[in-house]
Scaffold this motif. Structure first.
Motif, PDB file in Angstrom:
ATOM      1  N   ASN A   1       0.842  -1.192   0.000  1.00  0.00           N
ATOM      2  CA  ASN A   1       0.000   0.000   0.000  1.00  0.00           C
ATOM      3  C   ASN A   1       0.883   1.249   0.000  1.00  0.00           C
ATOM      4  N   ILE A   2       1.152   1.758  -1.206  1.00  0.00           N
ATOM      5  CA  ILE A   2       1.989   2.939  -1.378  1.00  0.00           C
ATOM      6  C   ILE A   2       1.161   3.999  -2.099  1.00  0.00           C
ATOM      7  N   GLU A   3       1.129   5.195  -1.518  1.00  0.00           N
ATOM      8  CA  GLU A   3       0.418   6.311  -2.129  1.00  0.00           C
ATOM      9  C   GLU A   3       1.422   7.398  -2.501  1.00  0.00           C
ATOM     10  N   ILE A   4       1.281   7.933  -3.706  1.00  0.00           N
ATOM     11  CA  ILE A   4       2.147   9.012  -4.170  1.00  0.00           C
ATOM     12  C   ILE A   4       1.383  10.324  -4.054  1.00  0.00           C
ATOM     13  N   LYS A   5       2.008  11.306  -3.443  1.00  0.00           N
ATOM     14  CA  LYS A   5       1.406  12.635  -3.322  1.00  0.00           C
ATOM     15  C   LYS A   5       2.107  13.612  -4.249  1.00  0.00           C
ATOM     16  N   SER A   6       1.467  14.746  -4.505  1.00  0.00           N
ATOM     17  CA  SER A   6       2.000  15.720  -5.456  1.00  0.00           C
ATOM     18  C   SER A   6       2.909  16.766  -4.815  1.00  0.00           C
ATOM     19  N   SER A   7       3.044  16.743  -3.496  1.00  0.00           N
ATOM     20  CA  SER A   7       3.925  17.713  -2.826  1.00  0.00           C
ATOM     21  C   SER A   7       4.312  17.194  -1.451  1.00  0.00           C
ATOM     22  N   ALA A   8       5.377  17.785  -0.904  1.00  0.00           N
ATOM     23  CA  ALA A   8       5.774  17.470   0.469  1.00  0.00           C
ATOM     24  C   ALA A   8       4.647  17.859   1.436  1.00  0.00           C
ATOM     25  N   LYS A   9       4.016  18.987   1.180  1.00  0.00           N
ATOM     26  CA  LYS A   9       2.893  19.429   2.016  1.00  0.00           C
ATOM     27  C   LYS A   9       1.810  18.366   2.080  1.00  0.00           C
ATOM     28  N   ASP A  10       1.485  17.765   0.938  1.00  0.00           N
ATOM     29  CA  ASP A  10       0.437  16.740   0.900  1.00  0.00           C
ATOM     30  C   ASP A  10       0.830  15.498   1.694  1.00  0.00           C
ATOM     31  N   VAL A  11       2.111  15.146   1.673  1.00  0.00           N
ATOM     32  CA  VAL A  11       2.572  14.008   2.480  1.00  0.00           C
ATOM     33  C   VAL A  11       2.377  14.335   3.962  1.00  0.00           C
TER      34      VAL A  11
END
Length: 175
Positions: free
Chosen positions: A53-63
């Motif tokens: 279960n790996i999710e990719i976010k579009s920014s450090a803020k989103d992580v």
């Protein structure tokens, strides 16, 4: 518990792989949420672990805004500052009262102090955890973590499991 990882370069890729290998993150209940300045590195990590279960976010803020605990491992002081300080999409922009930020880069004491003060000012918790080791130890879970900052973060069971997965030792040196 959602674990985040910012920075999947020479060291970060190996460290994130160790979190997945030891099931500290990447499970149905504890996803690994990732971001890297070069997005293809996120895609590569996810593709190499299709069962996890790996999710990719579009920014450090989103992580940061979607995780309980976030590890950051950026290549140099300039990269760390650029990602941390980006007002719109950086690490600090995502910090809230529930945030735990653990920075593993080797930075000047003044940089770590500034970052810690800024996270704490927003109600979050910060642990500096620079590592001794290189690419091989990072991939083999053999790093040594030299930690300072929040003792509560250092003592947290999930943080300890993550440090154990990525390293052969972790030492706490105080606030």
């Amino acid at each position: 518990m959602k674990i985040g990882f910012i920075g999947l370069g020479i060291m970060g890729e190996g460290m994130a792989n160790c979190l997945l290998k030891d099931a500290v993150a990447g499970t149905p209940v504890s996803p690994l949420i990732i971001w890297n300045r070069t997005a293809s590195k996120c895609e590569k990590l996810k593709a190499s672990h299709p069962e996890q279960n790996i999710e990719i976010k579009s920014s450090a803020k989103d992580v940061v805004s979607s995780c309980d605990i976030v590890f950051s491992m950026l290549s140099n002081p300039e990269a760390s500052a650029a990602v941390f300080d980006d007002a719109a999409n950086g690490t600090l922009a995502g910090v809230s009262t529930s945030s735990v930020i653990i920075d593993c880069a080797t930075l000047a004491e003044s940089d770590m102090k500034r970052m810690s003060d800024q996270v704490i000012a927003k109600g979050g918790k910060f642990l500096e955890a620079p590592v001794s080791g290189s690419k091989g130890p990072a991939h083999g879970g053999q790093l040594i973590f030299l930690c300072a900052g929040s003792k509560a973060v250092f003592d947290d069971a999930t943080v300890q499991a993550a440090l154990d997965a990525m390293g052969k030792a972790s030492h706490y040196f105080g606030e």
